[in-house]
Scaffold this motif. Structure first.
Motif, PDB file in Angstrom:
ATOM      1  N   GLY A 195       6.446  -2.517 -11.511  1.00 52.86           N
ATOM      2  CA  GLY A 195       6.350  -3.787 -10.804  1.00 52.86           C
ATOM      3  C   GLY A 195       6.554  -3.703  -9.300  1.00 52.86           C
ATOM      4  O   GLY A 195       6.452  -4.700  -8.599  1.00 52.86           O
ATOM      5  N   ALA A 196       6.840  -2.502  -8.781  1.00 52.89           N
ATOM      6  CA  ALA A 196       7.048  -2.337  -7.336  1.00 52.89           C
ATOM      7  C   ALA A 196       5.862  -1.602  -6.732  1.00 52.89           C
ATOM      8  O   ALA A 196       5.413  -0.581  -7.258  1.00 52.89           O
ATOM      9  N   VAL A 197       5.367  -2.107  -5.610  1.00 53.07           N
ATOM     10  CA  VAL A 197       4.278  -1.465  -4.888  1.00 53.07           C
ATOM     11  C   VAL A 197       4.869  -0.288  -4.111  1.00 53.07           C
ATOM     12  O   VAL A 197       5.834  -0.451  -3.368  1.00 53.07           O
ATOM     13  N   VAL A 241       1.950  -5.665   5.675  1.00 44.84           N
ATOM     14  CA  VAL A 241       2.107  -5.843   7.132  1.00 44.84           C
ATOM     15  C   VAL A 241       3.126  -4.833   7.662  1.00 44.84           C
ATOM     16  O   VAL A 241       2.887  -4.161   8.679  1.00 44.84           O
ATOM     17  N   GLU A 242       4.239  -4.700   6.983  1.00 44.84           N
ATOM     18  CA  GLU A 242       5.266  -3.731   7.394  1.00 44.84           C
ATOM     19  C   GLU A 242       4.694  -2.313   7.373  1.00 44.84           C
ATOM     20  O   GLU A 242       4.879  -1.549   8.319  1.00 44.84           O
ATOM     21  N   TRP A 243       3.983  -1.966   6.310  1.00 48.65           N
ATOM     22  CA  TRP A 243       3.405  -0.625   6.194  1.00 48.65           C
ATOM     23  C   TRP A 243       2.323  -0.390   7.240  1.00 48.65           C
ATOM     24  O   TRP A 243       2.199   0.715   7.762  1.00 48.65           O
ATOM     25  N   TYR A 244       1.542  -1.406   7.538  1.00 48.53           N
ATOM     26  CA  TYR A 244       0.484  -1.287   8.552  1.00 48.53           C
ATOM     27  C   TYR A 244       1.094  -0.914   9.900  1.00 48.53           C
ATOM     28  O   TYR A 244       0.610  -0.018  10.595  1.00 48.53           O
ATOM     29  N   ARG A 245       2.175  -1.586  10.234  1.00 49.71           N
ATOM     30  CA  ARG A 245       2.834  -1.301  11.511  1.00 49.71           C
ATOM     31  C   ARG A 245       3.473   0.082  11.491  1.00 49.71           C
ATOM     32  O   ARG A 245       3.414   0.815  12.475  1.00 49.71           O
ATOM     33  N   ASP A 246       4.075   0.466  10.366  1.00 47.61           N
ATOM     34  CA  ASP A 246       4.644   1.810  10.235  1.00 47.61           C
ATOM     35  C   ASP A 246       3.544   2.871  10.335  1.00 47.61           C
ATOM     36  O   ASP A 246       3.738   3.916  10.961  1.00 47.61           O
ATOM     37  N   PHE A 247       2.397   2.600   9.706  1.00 49.52           N
ATOM     38  CA  PHE A 247       1.254   3.515   9.735  1.00 49.52           C
ATOM     39  C   PHE A 247       0.801   3.758  11.171  1.00 49.52           C
ATOM     40  O   PHE A 247       0.551   4.895  11.568  1.00 49.52           O
ATOM     41  N   ALA A 272      10.554   6.625   1.637  1.00 52.78           N
ATOM     42  CA  ALA A 272      11.412   6.676   0.449  1.00 52.78           C
ATOM     43  C   ALA A 272      10.634   6.988  -0.830  1.00 52.78           C
ATOM     44  O   ALA A 272      11.230   7.424  -1.821  1.00 52.78           O
ATOM     45  N   GLN A 273       9.320   6.785  -0.808  1.00 54.18           N
ATOM     46  CA  GLN A 273       8.509   6.992  -2.010  1.00 54.18           C
ATOM     47  C   GLN A 273       7.643   8.254  -1.934  1.00 54.18           C
ATOM     48  O   GLN A 273       6.903   8.560  -2.866  1.00 54.18           O
ATOM     49  N   ARG A 274       7.709   8.974  -0.851  1.00 50.10           N
ATOM     50  CA  ARG A 274       6.853  10.147  -0.670  1.00 50.10           C
ATOM     51  C   ARG A 274       7.286  11.308  -1.564  1.00 50.10           C
ATOM     52  O   ARG A 274       8.424  11.393  -1.993  1.00 50.10           O
ATOM     53  N   GLY A 275       6.318  12.192  -1.825  1.00 51.83           N
ATOM     54  CA  GLY A 275       6.590  13.382  -2.620  1.00 51.83           C
ATOM     55  C   GLY A 275       6.477  13.163  -4.118  1.00 51.83           C
ATOM     56  O   GLY A 275       6.785  14.059  -4.904  1.00 51.83           O
ATOM     57  N   LYS A 276       6.020  11.995  -4.517  1.00 52.70           N
ATOM     58  CA  LYS A 276       5.909  11.674  -5.946  1.00 52.70           C
ATOM     59  C   LYS A 276       4.457  11.604  -6.408  1.00 52.70           C
ATOM     60  O   LYS A 276       4.190  11.303  -7.563  1.00 52.70           O
ATOM     61  N   GLY A 277       3.531  11.859  -5.491  1.00 51.82           N
ATOM     62  CA  GLY A 277       2.123  11.895  -5.848  1.00 51.82           C
ATOM     63  C   GLY A 277       1.436  10.554  -5.933  1.00 51.82           C
ATOM     64  O   GLY A 277       0.294  10.465  -6.389  1.00 51.82           O
ATOM     65  N   TYR A 278       2.084   9.491  -5.470  1.00 52.40           N
ATOM     66  CA  TYR A 278       1.498   8.153  -5.601  1.00 52.40           C
ATOM     67  C   TYR A 278       0.196   8.019  -4.810  1.00 52.40           C
ATOM     68  O   TYR A 278      -0.808   7.556  -5.338  1.00 52.40           O
ATOM     69  N   ALA A 279       0.209   8.411  -3.541  1.00 49.86           N
ATOM     70  CA  ALA A 279      -0.998   8.283  -2.719  1.00 49.86           C
ATOM     71  C   ALA A 279      -2.103   9.186  -3.251  1.00 49.86           C
ATOM     72  O   ALA A 279      -3.261   8.797  -3.296  1.00 49.86           O
ATOM     73  N   ARG A 280      -1.748  10.395  -3.650  1.00 44.48           N
ATOM     74  CA  ARG A 280      -2.741  11.327  -4.195  1.00 44.48           C
ATOM     75  C   ARG A 280      -3.447  10.717  -5.405  1.00 44.48           C
ATOM     76  O   ARG A 280      -4.679  10.711  -5.493  1.00 44.48           O
ATOM     77  N   ARG A 286      -4.114  -1.357  -8.543  1.00 45.34           N
ATOM     78  CA  ARG A 286      -4.736  -2.677  -8.610  1.00 45.34           C
ATOM     79  C   ARG A 286      -5.176  -3.061  -7.207  1.00 45.34           C
ATOM     80  O   ARG A 286      -4.736  -2.469  -6.213  1.00 45.34           O
ATOM     81  N   VAL A 287      -6.070  -4.039  -7.152  1.00 44.38           N
ATOM     82  CA  VAL A 287      -6.468  -4.592  -5.861  1.00 44.38           C
ATOM     83  C   VAL A 287      -5.282  -5.399  -5.335  1.00 44.38           C
ATOM     84  O   VAL A 287      -4.678  -6.185  -6.075  1.00 44.38           O
ATOM     85  N   ALA A 288      -4.946  -5.199  -4.088  1.00 44.13           N
ATOM     86  CA  ALA A 288      -3.817  -5.922  -3.491  1.00 44.13           C
ATOM     87  C   ALA A 288      -4.120  -7.414  -3.414  1.00 44.13           C
ATOM     88  O   ALA A 288      -5.267  -7.829  -3.295  1.00 44.13           O
ATOM     89  N   SER A 289      -3.061  -8.202  -3.475  1.00 39.81           N
ATOM     90  CA  SER A 289      -3.196  -9.658  -3.394  1.00 39.81           C
ATOM     91  C   SER A 289      -2.266 -10.190  -2.310  1.00 39.81           C
ATOM     92  O   SER A 289      -1.494  -9.437  -1.710  1.00 39.81           O
ATOM     93  N   LYS A 290      -2.333 -11.470  -2.086  1.00 38.72           N
ATOM     94  CA  LYS A 290      -1.522 -12.081  -1.019  1.00 38.72           C
ATOM     95  C   LYS A 290      -0.026 -11.920  -1.264  1.00 38.72           C
ATOM     96  O   LYS A 290       0.748 -11.933  -0.314  1.00 38.72           O
ATOM     97  N   LYS A 291       0.368 -11.713  -2.519  1.00 35.35           N
ATOM     98  CA  LYS A 291       1.797 -11.498  -2.776  1.00 35.35           C
ATOM     99  C   LYS A 291       2.282 -10.176  -2.173  1.00 35.35           C
ATOM    100  O   LYS A 291       3.467  -9.975  -1.990  1.00 35.35           O
ATOM    101  N   ASP A 292       1.337  -9.281  -1.851  1.00 42.02           N
ATOM    102  CA  ASP A 292       1.667  -7.993  -1.241  1.00 42.02           C
ATOM    103  C   ASP A 292       1.653  -8.039   0.283  1.00 42.02           C
ATOM    104  O   ASP A 292       1.959  -7.039   0.938  1.00 42.02           O
ATOM    105  N   ALA A 293       1.288  -9.169   0.852  1.00 41.59           N
ATOM    106  CA  ALA A 293       1.041  -9.259   2.293  1.00 41.59           C
ATOM    107  C   ALA A 293       2.219  -8.808   3.145  1.00 41.59           C
ATOM    108  O   ALA A 293       2.040  -8.009   4.075  1.00 41.59           O
TER     109      ALA A 293
END
Length: 146
Positions: free
Chosen positions: A61-63, A20-26, A87-95, A9-16
């Protein structure tokens, strides 16, 4: 290609906060020569969200993964900020997310491109599996004041 469980889905402000945490980790994980402060990362993510540029993969329900579209032109668009927390890697989500959004973007654009770290064999294999082809080997130069 096997599709991962979940939906995009398109991200929304509830994901902010998560984004932000992932952006900094990236930034840290990719070795980008800048590390945003919390305020800078928040400002950047809010801009992305306002422009509806970020997509997320959601499971129960979890991003669990994200990606961004950027630099649209008359004929093409770029995929960037592809990230899945450790913690979520290796499950093909990004692919699956990148494959599905790429197909959506190809409805509107003639081509979709992405930049990847050539040293990251895992991500490069995944991108080739979903149809991306290496067409160039750009160099990123940073000029610093002396």
């Amino acid at each position: 290609m096997t599709k991962s469980i979940g939906t995009w889905r398109v991200a929304s402000k509830k994901d902010a906060d998560t984004l932000v945490e992932w952006y900094r980790d990236f930034e840290v994980e990719t070795g980008i020569d800048r590390c945003s402060t919390q305020a800078q990362a928040t400002q950047q993510i809010m801009k992305f969200l306002d422009n509806k540029e970020v997509y997320v993969w959601e499971v129960d329900g979890a991003v669990v993964s994200c990606m961004k579209k950027s630099r649209p032109s008359k004929n093409g668009i770029t995929v960037s900020f592809v990230f899945t927390p450790k913690a979520q890697r290796g499950k093909g989500y990004a692919r699956t997310l990148v494959a599905e959004i790429t197909n959506e973007l190809l409805v509107e654009y003639d081509f979709v491109m992405l930049y990847t770290d050539l040293d990251n064999k895992t991500s490069n294999k995944i991108y080739r599996t979903i149809g991306y082809e290496q067409i160039a080997n750009p160099v990123h130069l940073v000029f610093k004041k002396q």
